[in-house]
Write a protein that holds these residues in place. Structure first.
Motif, short mmCIF file in Angstrom:
data_model
loop_
_atom_site.label_atom_id
_atom_site.label_comp_id
_atom_site.label_asym_id
_atom_site.label_seq_id
_atom_site.Cartn_x
_atom_site.Cartn_y
_atom_site.Cartn_z
N VAL A 44 -46.92 47.82 -90.55
CA VAL A 44 -48.21 48.06 -89.55
C VAL A 44 -48.74 46.60 -89.50
O VAL A 44 -48.36 45.63 -90.09
CB VAL A 44 -49.19 49.05 -90.11
CG1 VAL A 44 -48.58 50.22 -90.36
CG2 VAL A 44 -49.62 48.23 -91.67
N GLN A 45 -49.40 46.51 -88.29
CA GLN A 45 -50.12 45.11 -88.09
C GLN A 45 -51.49 44.91 -88.82
O GLN A 45 -52.06 45.80 -88.89
CB GLN A 45 -50.63 45.30 -86.51
CG GLN A 45 -51.15 43.93 -86.09
CD GLN A 45 -50.17 42.75 -85.70
OE1 GLN A 45 -48.78 43.08 -85.75
NE2 GLN A 45 -50.26 41.44 -86.13
N GLY A 46 -51.45 43.81 -89.44
CA GLY A 46 -52.56 43.57 -90.37
C GLY A 46 -52.90 42.00 -90.11
O GLY A 46 -52.18 41.32 -89.23
N THR A 47 -53.90 41.54 -90.89
CA THR A 47 -54.60 40.20 -90.52
C THR A 47 -54.84 39.38 -91.72
O THR A 47 -55.45 40.22 -92.55
CB THR A 47 -55.83 40.20 -89.52
OG1 THR A 47 -55.67 40.77 -88.01
CG2 THR A 47 -56.19 38.71 -89.07
N VAL A 48 -54.25 38.33 -91.91
CA VAL A 48 -54.74 37.42 -93.09
C VAL A 48 -55.98 36.93 -93.01
O VAL A 48 -56.61 36.49 -92.01
CB VAL A 48 -53.93 36.47 -93.40
CG1 VAL A 48 -53.87 35.45 -94.46
CG2 VAL A 48 -52.22 36.59 -93.28
N ILE A 49 -56.66 37.54 -93.97
CA ILE A 49 -58.23 37.06 -94.06
C ILE A 49 -58.46 35.96 -94.74
O ILE A 49 -59.57 34.92 -94.46
CB ILE A 49 -59.07 38.36 -94.77
CG1 ILE A 49 -58.74 39.80 -93.69
CG2 ILE A 49 -60.66 38.26 -94.58
CD1 ILE A 49 -59.06 39.45 -92.55
N THR A 90 -59.12 46.36 -96.65
CA THR A 90 -58.60 44.97 -97.23
C THR A 90 -57.83 45.28 -98.64
O THR A 90 -58.39 45.88 -99.40
CB THR A 90 -59.94 44.21 -97.52
OG1 THR A 90 -60.65 43.90 -96.37
CG2 THR A 90 -59.48 42.60 -97.68
N TYR A 91 -56.63 44.46 -98.52
CA TYR A 91 -55.76 44.48 -99.68
C TYR A 91 -55.55 43.14 -100.11
O TYR A 91 -55.54 42.28 -99.29
CB TYR A 91 -54.48 45.07 -99.26
CG TYR A 91 -54.72 46.55 -98.79
CD1 TYR A 91 -54.25 47.67 -99.60
CD2 TYR A 91 -54.71 46.62 -97.57
CE1 TYR A 91 -54.24 48.79 -99.11
CE2 TYR A 91 -54.66 48.00 -96.92
CZ TYR A 91 -54.71 49.06 -97.71
OH TYR A 91 -54.78 50.31 -97.44
N VAL A 92 -55.88 42.92 -101.26
CA VAL A 92 -55.73 41.56 -101.92
C VAL A 92 -54.37 41.44 -102.95
O VAL A 92 -54.14 42.19 -103.66
CB VAL A 92 -56.83 41.16 -102.66
CG1 VAL A 92 -56.51 39.76 -103.56
CG2 VAL A 92 -58.00 41.23 -102.00
N HIS A 119 -48.72 50.03 -104.93
CA HIS A 119 -49.18 49.08 -105.78
C HIS A 119 -48.39 47.39 -105.11
O HIS A 119 -48.59 46.53 -105.72
CB HIS A 119 -48.33 48.99 -107.32
CG HIS A 119 -48.87 50.24 -107.93
ND1 HIS A 119 -49.92 50.11 -108.44
CD2 HIS A 119 -48.23 51.37 -108.17
CE1 HIS A 119 -50.35 51.16 -109.01
NE2 HIS A 119 -49.04 52.34 -109.04
N VAL A 120 -47.62 47.67 -104.03
CA VAL A 120 -46.98 46.37 -103.56
C VAL A 120 -47.12 46.56 -102.07
O VAL A 120 -47.27 47.45 -101.44
CB VAL A 120 -45.47 46.40 -104.01
CG1 VAL A 120 -45.00 45.16 -103.24
CG2 VAL A 120 -45.29 46.55 -105.28
N MET A 121 -47.47 45.02 -101.56
CA MET A 121 -47.46 44.78 -100.17
C MET A 121 -46.00 44.14 -99.84
O MET A 121 -45.69 43.13 -100.44
CB MET A 121 -48.59 43.64 -99.74
CG MET A 121 -49.91 44.40 -99.64
SD MET A 121 -51.04 43.40 -99.14
CE MET A 121 -51.19 41.91 -100.12
N VAL A 136 -53.72 43.53 -106.26
CA VAL A 136 -54.46 43.35 -107.16
C VAL A 136 -55.92 44.12 -107.13
O VAL A 136 -56.70 44.39 -108.10
CB VAL A 136 -54.64 41.81 -108.07
CG1 VAL A 136 -53.26 41.55 -108.39
CG2 VAL A 136 -55.08 41.06 -106.75
N HIS A 137 -56.14 44.06 -105.73
CA HIS A 137 -57.43 44.78 -105.47
C HIS A 137 -57.36 45.29 -104.11
O HIS A 137 -56.71 44.97 -103.26
CB HIS A 137 -58.50 43.83 -105.58
CG HIS A 137 -59.86 44.31 -105.20
ND1 HIS A 137 -60.73 44.87 -105.85
CD2 HIS A 137 -60.70 44.11 -103.99
CE1 HIS A 137 -61.84 45.29 -105.52
NE2 HIS A 137 -61.87 44.85 -104.25
N ARG A 138 -58.37 46.49 -103.79
CA ARG A 138 -58.20 46.93 -102.45
C ARG A 138 -59.83 47.53 -102.29
O ARG A 138 -60.44 47.85 -102.99
CB ARG A 138 -57.41 48.08 -102.04
CG ARG A 138 -57.51 49.44 -103.09
CD ARG A 138 -56.56 50.26 -102.84
NE ARG A 138 -55.37 49.71 -103.80
CZ ARG A 138 -54.07 50.22 -103.64
NH1 ARG A 138 -53.60 50.59 -102.44
NH2 ARG A 138 -53.29 49.77 -104.26
#
Length: 146
Positions: A44-49, A90-92, A119-121, A136-138
Protein backbone atom coordinates in the motif's frame (compact mmCIF):
# COMPACT_ATOMS: atom_id res chain seq x y z
CA UNK A 1 -5.16 -66.62 -4.51
CA UNK A 2 -2.10 -65.31 -6.36
CA UNK A 3 -1.88 -61.62 -7.10
CA UNK A 4 -1.43 -60.65 -10.76
CA UNK A 5 0.52 -57.42 -10.83
CA UNK A 6 1.11 -57.67 -14.55
CA UNK A 7 -2.43 -56.77 -15.50
CA UNK A 8 -2.32 -53.49 -13.55
CA UNK A 9 0.92 -52.31 -15.11
CA UNK A 10 0.58 -53.17 -18.76
CA UNK A 11 1.91 -50.85 -21.43
CA UNK A 12 -1.36 -49.14 -22.37
CA UNK A 13 -2.17 -47.95 -18.82
CA UNK A 14 1.39 -46.73 -18.36
CA UNK A 15 1.27 -44.72 -21.60
CA UNK A 16 -2.10 -43.22 -20.60
CA UNK A 17 -0.71 -42.18 -17.20
CA UNK A 18 2.27 -40.51 -18.86
CA UNK A 19 -0.04 -38.65 -21.28
CA UNK A 20 -2.21 -37.43 -18.40
CA UNK A 21 0.88 -36.33 -16.46
CA UNK A 22 2.19 -34.36 -19.42
CA UNK A 23 -1.22 -32.72 -19.95
CA UNK A 24 -1.35 -31.66 -16.29
CA UNK A 25 2.17 -30.21 -16.49
CA UNK A 26 1.23 -28.20 -19.59
CA UNK A 27 -2.15 -26.94 -18.33
CA UNK A 28 -1.24 -26.12 -14.70
CA UNK A 29 0.88 -23.01 -15.49
CA UNK A 30 -1.87 -21.63 -17.74
CA UNK A 31 -4.49 -22.05 -15.00
CA UNK A 32 -2.19 -20.54 -12.41
CA UNK A 33 -1.68 -17.42 -14.55
CA UNK A 34 -5.38 -16.82 -15.15
CA UNK A 35 -6.70 -13.40 -14.00
CA UNK A 36 -9.12 -14.89 -11.50
CA UNK A 37 -6.25 -16.36 -9.49
CA UNK A 38 -4.08 -13.24 -9.22
CA UNK A 39 -3.71 -12.01 -5.68
CA UNK A 40 -4.04 -8.32 -4.93
CA UNK A 41 -0.83 -6.37 -4.47
CA UNK A 42 -0.01 -6.60 -0.75
CA UNK A 43 1.80 -3.24 -0.84
CA UNK A 44 0.00 0.00 0.00
CA UNK A 45 1.05 3.61 -0.41
CA UNK A 46 2.56 5.20 2.68
CA UNK A 47 4.60 8.28 3.49
CA UNK A 48 7.80 8.45 5.49
CA UNK A 49 7.10 10.95 8.27
CA UNK A 50 10.27 10.95 10.37
CA UNK A 51 13.65 9.23 10.60
CA UNK A 52 15.75 9.21 13.77
CA UNK A 53 19.30 7.89 13.73
CA UNK A 54 21.07 6.54 16.78
CA UNK A 55 24.60 5.22 17.17
CA UNK A 56 24.54 2.24 19.54
CA UNK A 57 27.48 0.75 21.40
CA UNK A 58 27.22 -2.74 22.86
CA UNK A 59 27.78 -3.28 25.67
CA UNK A 60 26.97 0.28 26.65
CA UNK A 61 29.55 0.26 29.44
CA UNK A 62 33.10 0.56 28.20
CA UNK A 63 34.91 1.57 31.34
CA UNK A 64 37.88 -0.70 31.89
CA UNK A 65 39.75 1.12 34.59
CA UNK A 66 43.16 2.67 34.08
CA UNK A 67 44.34 0.00 31.63
CA UNK A 68 42.58 0.18 28.22
CA UNK A 69 43.28 -3.50 27.61
CA UNK A 70 40.99 -4.34 30.55
CA UNK A 71 37.99 -2.79 28.81
CA UNK A 72 35.52 -5.23 27.27
CA UNK A 73 35.26 -5.34 23.50
CA UNK A 74 32.48 -3.18 22.18
CA UNK A 75 30.63 -3.25 18.92
CA UNK A 76 29.02 -0.31 17.21
CA UNK A 77 25.94 -0.34 15.04
CA UNK A 78 23.37 2.14 13.84
CA UNK A 79 19.69 2.01 14.68
CA UNK A 80 17.08 3.95 12.74
CA UNK A 81 13.54 4.63 13.90
CA UNK A 82 11.47 5.17 10.75
CA UNK A 83 7.90 6.48 11.07
CA UNK A 84 5.57 5.67 8.17
CA UNK A 85 1.99 6.94 7.85
CA UNK A 86 -0.53 4.78 6.00
CA UNK A 87 -4.00 6.33 5.79
CA UNK A 88 -4.56 7.67 9.31
CA UNK A 89 -2.20 5.28 11.14
CA UNK A 90 1.47 5.75 11.93
CA UNK A 91 3.85 2.80 12.22
CA UNK A 92 7.33 3.12 13.70
CA UNK A 93 9.86 0.55 12.54
CA UNK A 94 13.36 -0.13 13.80
CA UNK A 95 16.16 -0.81 11.35
CA UNK A 96 19.58 -1.88 12.62
CA UNK A 97 22.69 -1.98 10.48
CA UNK A 98 26.46 -2.06 11.06
CA UNK A 99 26.81 0.64 8.39
CA UNK A 100 26.03 4.32 8.60
CA UNK A 101 23.62 3.97 5.69
CA UNK A 102 19.87 4.13 5.18
CA UNK A 103 18.32 3.85 1.68
CA UNK A 104 17.46 7.24 0.21
CA UNK A 105 13.82 6.14 -0.25
CA UNK A 106 13.48 6.31 3.55
CA UNK A 107 13.77 10.09 3.87
CA UNK A 108 11.01 12.26 5.38
CA UNK A 109 8.07 13.27 3.16
CA UNK A 110 8.83 10.53 0.62
CA UNK A 111 6.02 8.28 -0.64
CA UNK A 112 6.86 4.60 -0.21
CA UNK A 113 5.28 1.22 -0.93
CA UNK A 114 4.88 -0.76 2.29
CA UNK A 115 3.36 -4.14 3.18
CA UNK A 116 2.17 -4.26 6.79
CA UNK A 117 1.88 -7.38 8.91
CA UNK A 118 1.25 -7.68 12.63
CA UNK A 119 4.89 -7.24 13.65
CA UNK A 120 6.85 -6.34 10.49
CA UNK A 121 6.85 -3.69 7.75
CA UNK A 122 8.14 -4.80 4.33
CA UNK A 123 9.28 -2.19 1.83
CA UNK A 124 9.34 -2.42 -1.95
CA UNK A 125 12.65 -0.70 -2.68
CA UNK A 126 14.39 -0.86 -6.08
CA UNK A 127 17.80 -1.91 -4.72
CA UNK A 128 16.56 -3.91 -1.72
CA UNK A 129 13.30 -5.77 -2.37
CA UNK A 130 13.67 -7.69 0.92
CA UNK A 131 13.93 -4.60 3.14
CA UNK A 132 11.96 -5.04 6.36
CA UNK A 133 11.68 -3.50 9.80
CA UNK A 134 10.18 -4.72 13.01
CA UNK A 135 7.26 -2.57 14.16
CA UNK A 136 8.06 -1.12 17.59
CA UNK A 137 5.11 1.27 17.88
CA UNK A 138 1.86 2.09 16.13
CA UNK A 139 -0.67 4.85 16.64
CA UNK A 140 -3.94 5.84 15.06
CA UNK A 141 -4.98 9.37 14.19
CA UNK A 142 -8.38 8.46 12.73
CA UNK A 143 -11.20 10.81 13.59
CA UNK A 144 -8.98 13.23 15.54
CA UNK A 145 -9.86 16.74 14.39
CA UNK A 146 -8.96 19.72 16.55
Amino acid sequence: MPCDFGRHFDGEDHEANIAIGIAVLLIAPVLNASPGRNKANPFVQGTVIEVQKQKVYFPDYAIGGSNPSDAPLTSRYYAYQVSVRVDCKTYVGRYETPFNYLPSELTPNQPIQVHLTKHVMYFDLPNDPDMRMGIVHRSSHCGLTR
